[in-house]
Motif scaffolding. Structure first.
Motif, PDB file in Angstrom:
ATOM      1  N   ARG A   3      82.790 -26.296 -24.070  1.00  0.00           N
ATOM      2  CA  ARG A   3      81.470 -25.996 -23.940  1.00  0.00           C
ATOM      3  C   ARG A   3      80.406 -26.973 -23.690  1.00  0.00           C
ATOM      4  O   ARG A   3      79.708 -27.010 -22.657  1.00  0.00           O
ATOM      5  CB  ARG A   3      80.903 -25.081 -25.279  1.00  0.00           C
ATOM      6  CG  ARG A   3      81.533 -23.796 -25.420  1.00  0.00           C
ATOM      7  CD  ARG A   3      80.767 -22.969 -26.315  1.00  0.00           C
ATOM      8  NE  ARG A   3      81.453 -21.818 -26.923  1.00  0.00           N
ATOM      9  CZ  ARG A   3      81.554 -21.287 -27.866  1.00  0.00           C
ATOM     10  NH1 ARG A   3      80.248 -21.761 -28.764  1.00  0.00           N
ATOM     11  NH2 ARG A   3      82.066 -20.430 -28.353  1.00  0.00           N
ATOM     12  N   CYS A   4      80.342 -28.139 -24.376  1.00  0.00           N
ATOM     13  CA  CYS A   4      79.406 -29.163 -24.243  1.00  0.00           C
ATOM     14  C   CYS A   4      80.055 -30.595 -24.099  1.00  0.00           C
ATOM     15  O   CYS A   4      79.252 -31.584 -23.524  1.00  0.00           O
ATOM     16  CB  CYS A   4      78.594 -29.323 -25.450  1.00  0.00           C
ATOM     17  SG  CYS A   4      79.589 -30.123 -26.760  1.00  0.00           S
ATOM     18  N   LYS A   8      81.418 -32.811 -25.600  1.00  0.00           N
ATOM     19  CA  LYS A   8      81.438 -34.018 -26.677  1.00  0.00           C
ATOM     20  C   LYS A   8      82.824 -33.885 -27.326  1.00  0.00           C
ATOM     21  O   LYS A   8      83.607 -32.633 -27.051  1.00  0.00           O
ATOM     22  CB  LYS A   8      80.340 -33.579 -27.593  1.00  0.00           C
ATOM     23  CG  LYS A   8      79.035 -33.727 -27.417  1.00  0.00           C
ATOM     24  CD  LYS A   8      78.060 -33.691 -28.280  1.00  0.00           C
ATOM     25  CE  LYS A   8      76.665 -33.894 -27.651  1.00  0.00           C
ATOM     26  NZ  LYS A   8      75.604 -33.636 -28.806  1.00  0.00           N
ATOM     27  N   CYS A  57      83.390 -28.635 -32.696  1.00  0.00           N
ATOM     28  CA  CYS A  57      82.836 -29.652 -31.991  1.00  0.00           C
ATOM     29  C   CYS A  57      82.202 -30.667 -32.756  1.00  0.00           C
ATOM     30  O   CYS A  57      81.319 -30.519 -33.865  1.00  0.00           O
ATOM     31  CB  CYS A  57      81.946 -29.055 -30.837  1.00  0.00           C
ATOM     32  SG  CYS A  57      81.030 -30.069 -29.784  1.00  0.00           S
ATOM     33  N   GLY A  82      79.403 -32.132 -31.950  1.00  0.00           N
ATOM     34  CA  GLY A  82      77.755 -32.067 -31.639  1.00  0.00           C
ATOM     35  C   GLY A  82      77.456 -30.601 -32.508  1.00  0.00           C
ATOM     36  O   GLY A  82      76.260 -30.139 -32.185  1.00  0.00           O
ATOM     37  N   TYR A  83      78.136 -30.207 -33.436  1.00  0.00           N
ATOM     38  CA  TYR A  83      77.563 -29.346 -34.416  1.00  0.00           C
ATOM     39  C   TYR A  83      76.302 -29.716 -35.145  1.00  0.00           C
ATOM     40  O   TYR A  83      76.211 -30.720 -35.518  1.00  0.00           O
ATOM     41  CB  TYR A  83      78.571 -28.866 -35.520  1.00  0.00           C
ATOM     42  CG  TYR A  83      78.235 -27.949 -36.262  1.00  0.00           C
ATOM     43  CD1 TYR A  83      77.970 -26.297 -36.101  1.00  0.00           C
ATOM     44  CD2 TYR A  83      77.644 -28.132 -37.526  1.00  0.00           C
ATOM     45  CE1 TYR A  83      77.688 -25.464 -36.777  1.00  0.00           C
ATOM     46  CE2 TYR A  83      76.907 -27.003 -38.646  1.00  0.00           C
ATOM     47  CZ  TYR A  83      77.129 -25.604 -37.959  1.00  0.00           C
ATOM     48  OH  TYR A  83      76.671 -24.558 -38.794  1.00  0.00           O
ATOM     49  N   PRO A  84      75.150 -29.086 -34.955  1.00  0.00           N
ATOM     50  CA  PRO A  84      74.855 -27.723 -34.952  1.00  0.00           C
ATOM     51  C   PRO A  84      74.475 -27.215 -33.426  1.00  0.00           C
ATOM     52  O   PRO A  84      74.386 -26.075 -33.146  1.00  0.00           O
ATOM     53  CB  PRO A  84      73.880 -27.252 -35.921  1.00  0.00           C
ATOM     54  CG  PRO A  84      73.002 -28.476 -36.158  1.00  0.00           C
ATOM     55  CD  PRO A  84      74.133 -29.705 -35.761  1.00  0.00           C
ATOM     56  N   ASP A  85      74.249 -28.088 -32.667  1.00  0.00           N
ATOM     57  CA  ASP A  85      73.776 -27.834 -31.204  1.00  0.00           C
ATOM     58  C   ASP A  85      74.773 -27.043 -30.503  1.00  0.00           C
ATOM     59  O   ASP A  85      74.914 -26.053 -29.733  1.00  0.00           O
ATOM     60  CB  ASP A  85      73.534 -29.161 -30.400  1.00  0.00           C
ATOM     61  CG  ASP A  85      72.334 -29.837 -31.027  1.00  0.00           C
ATOM     62  OD1 ASP A  85      71.366 -29.245 -31.508  1.00  0.00           O
ATOM     63  OD2 ASP A  85      72.274 -31.213 -30.970  1.00  0.00           O
ATOM     64  N   CYS A  86      76.112 -27.530 -30.740  1.00  0.00           N
ATOM     65  CA  CYS A  86      77.218 -26.717 -29.958  1.00  0.00           C
ATOM     66  C   CYS A  86      78.095 -26.150 -31.330  1.00  0.00           C
ATOM     67  O   CYS A  86      78.599 -26.854 -32.018  1.00  0.00           O
ATOM     68  CB  CYS A  86      78.102 -27.371 -29.295  1.00  0.00           C
ATOM     69  SG  CYS A  86      79.522 -26.712 -28.630  1.00  0.00           S
ATOM     70  N   ASP A  87      78.355 -24.886 -31.373  1.00  0.00           N
ATOM     71  CA  ASP A  87      79.082 -24.521 -32.621  1.00  0.00           C
ATOM     72  C   ASP A  87      80.502 -23.857 -32.141  1.00  0.00           C
ATOM     73  O   ASP A  87      81.187 -23.014 -32.686  1.00  0.00           O
ATOM     74  CB  ASP A  87      78.444 -23.014 -33.076  1.00  0.00           C
ATOM     75  CG  ASP A  87      78.149 -21.868 -31.998  1.00  0.00           C
ATOM     76  OD1 ASP A  87      78.565 -22.059 -30.868  1.00  0.00           O
ATOM     77  OD2 ASP A  87      77.661 -21.104 -32.231  1.00  0.00           O
TER      78      ASP A  87
END
Length: 131
Positions: A17-18, A20, A35, A37-42
């Motif tokens: 998704r992101c 990272k 991920c 990048g959690y919480p921006d990407c779940d």
């Protein structure tokens, strides 16, 4: 066991998704991949993620049936297009149609006498001979 086991471990794989990095993490239901990048990407998936069986979902005809584990530790097979499709079965699916009702899914049932195939439809009572 050391405390390092509880720390997220980098896998060196980018998040779909992101982009990272994905990490192996430990949650209350066991290991999972999430991920960094959690919480921006779940984004997350099971640690032993299997793309699934080659059995198509009989409800939506789009998804494939994948093995999942309930919170009680029982295995079941569900459509990978959840939550749009909520089809699930408790037994391993077989990509054969029922000879009685033509339902596109049979289930492999193990008994003490052996193994047999049963129809995946609730309305049909087809059972193959014991193998």
């Amino acid at each position: 066991m050391t405390d390092n086991f509880l720390e997220p471990q980098s896998l060196g794989v980018p998040c779909p998704r992101c982009e990272k990095e994905l990490q192996l993490k430990k949650g209350r239901f066991g290991l999972f991949v999430g991920c960094s990048g959690y919480p921006d990407c779940d984004y997350m998936t099971a640690a032993d993620f299997d793309p699934g069986t080659d059995v198509s979902c009989p409800d939506c005809q789009v998804g494939k049936l994948v093995q999942k584990t309930s919170r009680f530790g029982h295995s079941f097979y569900a459509c990978d297009h959840y939550p749009e499709c909520k089809f699930s079965v408790p037994l391993p699916p077989v990509a054969e149609s029922c000879p009685t009702c033509a339902y596109p899914l049979l289930l492999r049932k193990k008994t003490t006498a052996g193994e047999r195939l049963v129809c995946g439809s609730n309305e049909c009572d087809y059972k193959s001979k014991i193998r």
